[in-house]
Design a protein around this motif. Structure first.
Motif, PDB file in Angstrom:
ATOM      1  N   GLU A  83      -6.636  -7.213   4.694  1.00 15.83           N
ATOM      2  CA  GLU A  83      -7.646  -6.392   5.387  1.00 15.83           C
ATOM      3  C   GLU A  83      -7.982  -7.009   6.744  1.00 15.83           C
ATOM      4  OE1 GLU A  83      -9.438  -3.657   4.164  1.00 15.83           O
ATOM      5  OE2 GLU A  83      -9.171  -3.687   1.993  1.00 15.83           O
ATOM      6  N   ALA A  96     -12.547  10.130   0.694  1.00 17.52           N
ATOM      7  CA  ALA A  96     -13.003   9.786  -0.660  1.00 17.52           C
ATOM      8  C   ALA A  96     -13.374   8.308  -0.742  1.00 17.52           C
ATOM      9  CB  ALA A  96     -11.896  10.107  -1.676  1.00 17.52           C
ATOM     10  N   PHE A  97     -12.597   7.489  -0.053  1.00 14.77           N
ATOM     11  CA  PHE A  97     -12.894   6.041  -0.016  1.00 14.77           C
ATOM     12  C   PHE A  97     -14.274   5.809   0.609  1.00 14.77           C
ATOM     13  CE2 PHE A  97     -12.882   2.289   2.785  1.00 14.77           C
ATOM     14  CZ  PHE A  97     -12.764   1.285   1.842  1.00 14.77           C
ATOM     15  N   LYS A 138      -5.075  -6.594   9.311  1.00 13.33           N
ATOM     16  CA  LYS A 138      -4.924  -5.211   9.815  1.00 13.33           C
ATOM     17  C   LYS A 138      -6.187  -4.720  10.511  1.00 13.33           C
ATOM     18  CE  LYS A 138      -2.012  -4.070   5.897  1.00 13.33           C
ATOM     19  NZ  LYS A 138      -2.250  -3.656   4.520  1.00 13.33           N
ATOM     20  N   LYS A 168      -8.127   3.729  -3.565  1.00 14.08           N
ATOM     21  CA  LYS A 168      -7.506   3.087  -2.393  1.00 14.08           C
ATOM     22  C   LYS A 168      -6.773   1.815  -2.802  1.00 14.08           C
ATOM     23  CE  LYS A 168      -7.981  -0.327   0.667  1.00 14.08           C
ATOM     24  NZ  LYS A 168      -8.396  -1.705   0.504  1.00 14.08           N
ATOM     25  N   MET A 221     -12.961   3.608  -3.658  1.00 12.68           N
ATOM     26  CA  MET A 221     -12.395   2.282  -3.383  1.00 12.68           C
ATOM     27  C   MET A 221     -11.323   1.917  -4.413  1.00 12.68           C
ATOM     28  SD  MET A 221     -14.384  -1.274  -2.801  1.00 12.68           S
ATOM     29  CE  MET A 221     -13.493  -2.738  -2.341  1.00 12.68           C
ATOM     30  N   ILE A 267      -3.641   2.738  -4.738  1.00 14.00           N
ATOM     31  CA  ILE A 267      -2.580   3.249  -3.867  1.00 14.00           C
ATOM     32  C   ILE A 267      -1.939   2.093  -3.101  1.00 14.00           C
ATOM     33  CG2 ILE A 267      -2.125   4.659  -1.810  1.00 14.00           C
ATOM     34  CD1 ILE A 267      -4.291   6.589  -2.828  1.00 14.00           C
ATOM     35  N   GLU A 268      -2.787   1.173  -2.634  1.00 13.21           N
ATOM     36  CA  GLU A 268      -2.289   0.057  -1.829  1.00 13.21           C
ATOM     37  C   GLU A 268      -1.366  -0.863  -2.647  1.00 13.21           C
ATOM     38  OE1 GLU A 268      -5.377  -2.287  -0.025  1.00 13.21           O
ATOM     39  OE2 GLU A 268      -4.060  -2.907   1.600  1.00 13.21           O
ATOM     40  N   THR A 308      -8.826  -3.749   9.046  1.00 12.25           N
ATOM     41  CA  THR A 308      -9.552  -2.796   8.198  1.00 12.25           C
ATOM     42  C   THR A 308     -10.755  -3.433   7.500  1.00 12.25           C
ATOM     43  OG1 THR A 308      -7.931  -3.251   6.483  1.00 12.25           O
ATOM     44  CG2 THR A 308      -7.594  -1.260   7.747  1.00 12.25           C
ATOM     45  N   PHE A 358      -2.056   3.954   5.014  1.00 17.78           N
ATOM     46  CA  PHE A 358      -1.324   4.488   3.861  1.00 17.78           C
ATOM     47  C   PHE A 358      -2.084   5.606   3.137  1.00 17.78           C
ATOM     48  CE2 PHE A 358      -4.032   2.224   0.935  1.00 17.78           C
ATOM     49  CZ  PHE A 358      -4.394   1.081   1.647  1.00 17.78           C
ATOM     50  N   LEU A 359      -3.322   5.854   3.560  1.00 18.45           N
ATOM     51  CA  LEU A 359      -4.102   6.920   2.927  1.00 18.45           C
ATOM     52  C   LEU A 359      -3.985   8.219   3.733  1.00 18.45           C
ATOM     53  CD1 LEU A 359      -7.457   5.090   1.998  1.00 18.45           C
ATOM     54  CD2 LEU A 359      -5.470   5.488   0.544  1.00 18.45           C
ATOM     55  N   SER A 406      -9.257   0.248  13.169  1.00 25.14           N
ATOM     56  CA  SER A 406      -8.218   0.239  12.144  1.00 25.14           C
ATOM     57  C   SER A 406      -8.670   0.987  10.905  1.00 25.14           C
ATOM     58  CB  SER A 406      -7.871  -1.201  11.775  1.00 25.14           C
ATOM     59  OG  SER A 406      -7.376  -1.849  12.904  1.00 25.14           O
ATOM     60  N   LEU A 407      -7.850   1.934  10.519  1.00 26.03           N
ATOM     61  CA  LEU A 407      -8.100   2.699   9.291  1.00 26.03           C
ATOM     62  C   LEU A 407      -6.926   2.410   8.354  1.00 26.03           C
ATOM     63  CD1 LEU A 407      -9.006   6.032  11.117  1.00 26.03           C
ATOM     64  CD2 LEU A 407     -10.620   4.404  10.146  1.00 26.03           C
ATOM     65  N   TYR A 408      -7.078   2.782   7.103  1.00 26.31           N
ATOM     66  CA  TYR A 408      -5.995   2.536   6.146  1.00 26.31           C
ATOM     67  C   TYR A 408      -4.875   3.540   6.396  1.00 26.31           C
ATOM     68  CZ  TYR A 408      -9.503  -0.330   3.837  1.00 26.31           C
ATOM     69  OH  TYR A 408     -10.456  -1.282   3.574  1.00 26.31           O
ATOM     70  N   SER A 412     -17.136   6.992  -1.568  1.00 27.31           N
ATOM     71  CA  SER A 412     -17.447   6.120  -2.712  1.00 27.31           C
ATOM     72  C   SER A 412     -18.316   4.933  -2.303  1.00 27.31           C
ATOM     73  CB  SER A 412     -16.152   5.612  -3.363  1.00 27.31           C
ATOM     74  OG  SER A 412     -15.498   4.688  -2.504  1.00 27.31           O
ATOM     75  N   LEU A 413     -18.357   4.657  -1.012  1.00 23.92           N
ATOM     76  CA  LEU A 413     -19.116   3.486  -0.551  1.00 23.92           C
ATOM     77  C   LEU A 413     -20.385   3.860   0.220  1.00 23.92           C
ATOM     78  CD1 LEU A 413     -16.119   1.299   0.712  1.00 23.92           C
ATOM     79  CD2 LEU A 413     -17.262   1.203  -1.490  1.00 23.92           C
ATOM     80  N   ARG A 458       0.332  -0.060  -5.410  1.00 23.39           N
ATOM     81  CA  ARG A 458       1.212   0.622  -6.355  1.00 23.39           C
ATOM     82  C   ARG A 458       2.662   0.140  -6.285  1.00 23.39           C
ATOM     83  NH1 ARG A 458       0.672   3.944  -2.020  1.00 23.39           N
ATOM     84  NH2 ARG A 458       2.340   5.383  -1.440  1.00 23.39           N
TER      85      ARG A 458
END
Lengths: 325, 250
Positions: free
Chosen positions: B93, A120-121, B96, B4, B1, B7-8, B98, A112-113, A108-110, A124-125, B10
């Protein structure tokens, strides 16, 4: 997957793999993980040599995913210990995850991105993020570089997940059922990249699967677990060399006493009879076994010795464990 | 992060933010229209203590605005936004799948949780401040300029109050694996924490009394006690959520 493709991948694997180092990428000792009172992993002990492609097999619910989750610190063990790349999975989980690329079972990936936002997410980690590597794999897989993740197919998401897992420049890749749900073409592309690109860089790949055919093509070590317990852990080539299938066709139906005699031979691991045909799974000196069989007073029409494939091996070990019970 | 998370969240933030603006405008712009009706409480069928409250709240523009926004509509809409934001932080999370992408990265669980919480807290702060700015402007246009100090301290109290709801939602979000149950549990507990305020002499047992201090809004006293209680109430569920998340197995 076509035979030709399978051969090309197998050849690539042999060429790309370094000699098995002595260092272990993963070491597990007496690992116990419980869900309530149920032991999902029950005293698991094995090691994954560095630089290998290690297939982690088992039926559904056998404890594969639980083992992986414990290795990555998602679940604490209830007993035993585990080290990944020399780091303890409980007290040094951050160091483990800094050097491991992980693709989860659910993949599972996000959604909505967009792909750049997801990169980029991850960047950042991950302290050692290498965007060039990710871009190279995205290009290699032919993924639309600016697309929203939610619009990608399942195969594309798997490929993206692998690309992202490689972005942190990991020494070890842990893949949990990475090709589940992919069509044969996507599966082939995924595995081919895994062997020709990733393994070629000397990275250790530890992947769980219940697709035996793909494990056979890709892996050079296998471990089989069942009900949380280790059934087998060995080099695949060694397993194939030491275990063979002997197919016997007799002129007449064998009496029960002769079947029992064959079954009692030290090289015979298991025996299956179908009419005049007898199928033996043999371990050890197969030549001695065939000579013994040929000296028996029953006319043999045909005797054939073939390699045991992984599916046979898997079923054999699963059957053996059932018989044990 | 951070990107992200923004955006989630918003759409939730935009929708609730717009709703908050509409409500704050309604609170600030309807005084002249509703005062004649509400001040004549004898014509309204309601208990005597409520009649007294309505009469008191319509006696001045400041009290009317405070009662409508800081003691009611603002608290409600921001509490709902906090619950919606918080309930999905971890449970979303997990549901889903994630969570494994997130926890597979080399960051501590504390950092992951606090980053998510901080972003939601910032969104709530932005909506709260924006609403207060709208209130100041509307009140000035209506000819009833309000005390800036009172509005500022009330805004801080309101924000701290909804941080309790956010923390509570986060706590349930860690406990449950779907978004609905954390949301419902948060709303139920928030209502239970507010209900005593609706009964005479029980105000001290209601968190609402501390989130929306009338004396602070009117500039009559500095709400030290209210600030401390709101801070503790906001910190407690966050602290519990941190402990639980650190131990939670996925």
């Amino acid at each position: 997957m076509s035979e030709e493709k399978g051969i090309s991948m197998a050849t690539a694997k042999k060429e790309s793999l370094p000699a098995h180092g002595q260092a272990a990428a993963i070491e597990i000792h007496g690992l116990v993980v419980k869900y309530g009172s149920k032991r999902a992993v029950d005293g698991l002990t094995f090691r994954v040599p560095a630089g290998t492609i290690f297939g982690f097999l088992g039926p559904n619910g056998s404890g594969k995913t639980t083992t992986i989750k414990t290795l990555l610190g998602f679940r604490p063990p209830d007993g035993g210990s585990a080290q990944v790349l020399g780091y303890d999975v409980v007290s040094q989980s951050l160091q483990v995850r800094a050097r491991v690329g992980y693709v989860s079972e659910t993949n599972s990936l996000y959604d909505f991105l967009t792909i750049p936002q997801l990169c980029a997410f991850c960047r950042s980690l991950s302290p050692e993020w290498n965007q060039q590597v990710v871009d190279r794999y995205i290009g290699l897989f032919g993924l639309p570089p600016r697309e929203k993740v939610g619009r990608l197919s399942k195969g594309m998401k798997s490929q993206l997940a692998l690309s992202l897992a490689l972005g942190g420049n990991p020494d070890l890749l842990i893949l949990d059922e990475p090709t589940a749900g992919l069509d044969p073409l996507a599966r082939h592309e995924f595995l081919n990249t895994l062997i020709s690109e990733v393994a070629a860089e000397g990275k250790t790949i530890f992947f769980s699967s219940h697709m035996l055919s793909e494990v056979e093509v890709v892996a050079d070590w296998v471990a089989i677990i069942r009900k949380g317990k280790l059934v087998l852990c060995d080099e695949l080539d060694h397993l194939k060399q030491t275990q063979k299938v002997v197919k016997l066709t007799y002129a007449e139906l064998l009496p029960v006493s002769e079947i029992e005699m064959l079954r009692s031979l030290p090289e015979v691991k298991s025996l299956a009879q179908e009419g005049r045909s007898v199928r033996l799974v043999a371990q050890g000196n197969v030549d001695t076994l065939t000579q013994t069989i040929q000296t028996r007073p029953y006319e043999l029409r045909d005797i054939e010795t073939v390699d045991l494939n992984l599916e046979d091996l898997f079923l054999e070990y699963m059957k053996e464990r059932t018989d044990d019970r | 992060m951070i990107v992200k998370e923004l955006i989630e969240a918003r759409w939730k933030a935009i929708i609730c933010g717009l709703l908050a603006l509409v409500l704050v405008e309604a609170s600030a712009a309807t005084y002249d229209l509703l005062r004649p009706v509400l001040s004549n409480t004898s014509s309204l069928q309601m208990p005597q203590f409520l009649q007294q409250q309505v009469q008191q709240l319509t006696s001045s523009y400041s009290l009317y605005v405070w009662g409508n926004w800081f003691a009611k509509n603002g608290t409600e809409i921001l509490a709902v936004l906090a619950a919606v934001l918080g309930a999905g932080l971890i449970a979303g999370e997990v549901s889903k799948g994630t969570i494994f992408l997130l926890l597979g990265k080399p960051i501590s669980r504390e950092r992951a949780l606090l980053t998510k919480y901080a972003l939601s807290a910032l969104i709530l702060f932005a909506v709260t401040v924006l609403s207060s700015v709208a209130l100041i402007i509307t009140a000035a246009i209506a000819g009833y300029p309000q005390q800036l100090g009172g509005i500022m301290i009330s805004t801080v109290l309101l924000w701290l109050g909804v941080l309790f709801v956010l923390g509570l939602a986060l706590l349930f979000s860690v406990l449950f694996k779907d978004v609905l149950r954390p949301l419902l549990c948060t709303l139920v507990i928030t209502i239970l924490a507010i209900i005593p305020g609706f009964f005479p002499n029980w105000g001290a047992w209601s968190l609402l009394g501390y989130w929306s201090s009338q004396a602070a809004y009117l500039g009559q006293s500095f709400p030290t006690k209210e600030l401390i209680i709101c801070l503790v109430a906001a910190a407690l569920p966050l602290f519990l959520a941190l402990i639980l998340f650190r131990r939670q197995a996925y």
